[in-house]
Write a protein that holds these residues in place. Structure first.
Motif, mmCIF file in Angstrom:
data_model
loop_
_atom_site.group_PDB
_atom_site.id
_atom_site.type_symbol
_atom_site.label_atom_id
_atom_site.label_comp_id
_atom_site.label_asym_id
_atom_site.label_seq_id
_atom_site.Cartn_x
_atom_site.Cartn_y
_atom_site.Cartn_z
ATOM 1 N N GLU A 1 0.830 -1.202 0.000
ATOM 2 C CA GLU A 1 0.000 0.000 0.000
ATOM 3 C C GLU A 1 0.864 1.252 0.000
ATOM 4 N N SER A 2 0.295 2.330 -0.514
ATOM 5 C CA SER A 2 0.941 3.635 -0.474
ATOM 6 C C SER A 2 -0.140 4.708 -0.532
ATOM 7 N N ALA B 1 -0.036 -4.985 -6.487
ATOM 8 C CA ALA B 1 -0.034 -6.434 -6.269
ATOM 9 C C ALA B 1 0.969 -7.109 -7.197
ATOM 10 N N SER B 2 1.656 -8.106 -6.658
ATOM 11 C CA SER B 2 2.580 -8.879 -7.481
ATOM 12 C C SER B 2 1.838 -10.043 -8.120
ATOM 13 N N GLY B 3 2.474 -10.674 -9.073
ATOM 14 C CA GLY B 3 1.898 -11.874 -9.652
ATOM 15 C C GLY B 3 1.196 -11.624 -10.973
ATOM 16 N N ARG B 4 0.945 -12.734 -11.672
ATOM 17 C CA ARG B 4 0.373 -12.640 -13.014
ATOM 18 C C ARG B 4 -1.126 -12.877 -13.048
ATOM 19 N N SER C 1 -6.135 -10.446 -11.717
ATOM 20 C CA SER C 1 -7.558 -10.362 -12.059
ATOM 21 C C SER C 1 -8.372 -11.515 -11.465
ATOM 22 N N SER C 2 -7.715 -12.510 -10.907
ATOM 23 C CA SER C 2 -8.406 -13.625 -10.267
ATOM 24 C C SER C 2 -8.749 -13.343 -8.813
ATOM 25 N N TYR C 3 -8.235 -12.242 -8.272
ATOM 26 C CA TYR C 3 -8.408 -11.928 -6.857
ATOM 27 C C TYR C 3 -9.518 -10.926 -6.622
ATOM 28 N N ARG C 4 -10.385 -11.258 -5.696
ATOM 29 C CA ARG C 4 -11.292 -10.265 -5.099
ATOM 30 C C ARG C 4 -10.427 -9.386 -4.207
ATOM 31 N N MET C 5 -10.667 -8.085 -4.215
ATOM 32 C CA MET C 5 -9.834 -7.148 -3.471
ATOM 33 C C MET C 5 -10.667 -6.348 -2.483
ATOM 34 N N GLY C 6 -10.015 -5.932 -1.418
ATOM 35 C CA GLY C 6 -10.712 -5.131 -0.419
ATOM 36 C C GLY C 6 -9.779 -4.169 0.291
ATOM 37 N N ASN D 1 -2.220 -4.276 -12.269
ATOM 38 C CA ASN D 1 -2.157 -4.957 -10.972
ATOM 39 C C ASN D 1 -2.301 -3.971 -9.815
ATOM 40 N N MET D 2 -3.256 -3.063 -9.931
ATOM 41 C CA MET D 2 -3.438 -2.024 -8.935
ATOM 42 C C MET D 2 -4.887 -1.963 -8.456
#
Length: 123
Positions: free
Chosen positions: A6-7, A24-27, A30-35, A77-78
């Motif tokens: 975070e920043s 976020a790192s990784g390829r 888009s598979s992650y729900r974010m909060g 990835n943001m």
């Protein structure tokens, strides 16, 4: 596994705005729900906003509805949290979180967490 950084936190006066960012790192972002969560001193951590994998669905806590906006850019990835009309009661450490499981955007079930960024709102 995803890593989150975070920043954007800081000290502002009541009524001002801040934009938090979470990289976020990784390829497979888009598979992650974010909060976005926050935790004030002496209080439990609470979900502030959630966003679906596509970004189409969002959730906001009643305390921030109409003032905060969560968004994501899967190509970068943001994930972001735009915070307007900040109040002293918004003062907390804000955490970005990610999860692969299929849940509602209002779910508090998250497996991956950032280190947090401090937001302080003076009156």
């Amino acid at each position: 596994q995803v890593q989150l950084v975070e920043s954007g936190g800081g000290l502002v006066q009541a009524g001002e705005s801040l934009r938090l960012s979470c990289a976020a790192s990784g390829r497979t972002f888009s598979s992650y729900r974010m909060g976005w969560f926050r935790q004030a001193p002496g209080k439990e951590r609470e979900l502030v906003a959630g966003i679906s994998r596509s970004g189409i669905s969002t959730y906001y806590a009643d305390s921030v509805k109409g003032r905060f906006t969560i968004s994501r850019d899967n190509a970068k990835n943001m994930v972001y949290l735009q915070m307007n009309s900040l109040k002293p009661e918004d003062t907390a450490v804000y955490y970005c979180a990610a999860d692969l499981r299929i849940r509602s955007t209002a779910s508090v079930d998250y497996n991956y967490w950032g280190q947090g960024t401090q937001v302080t709102v003076s009156s």
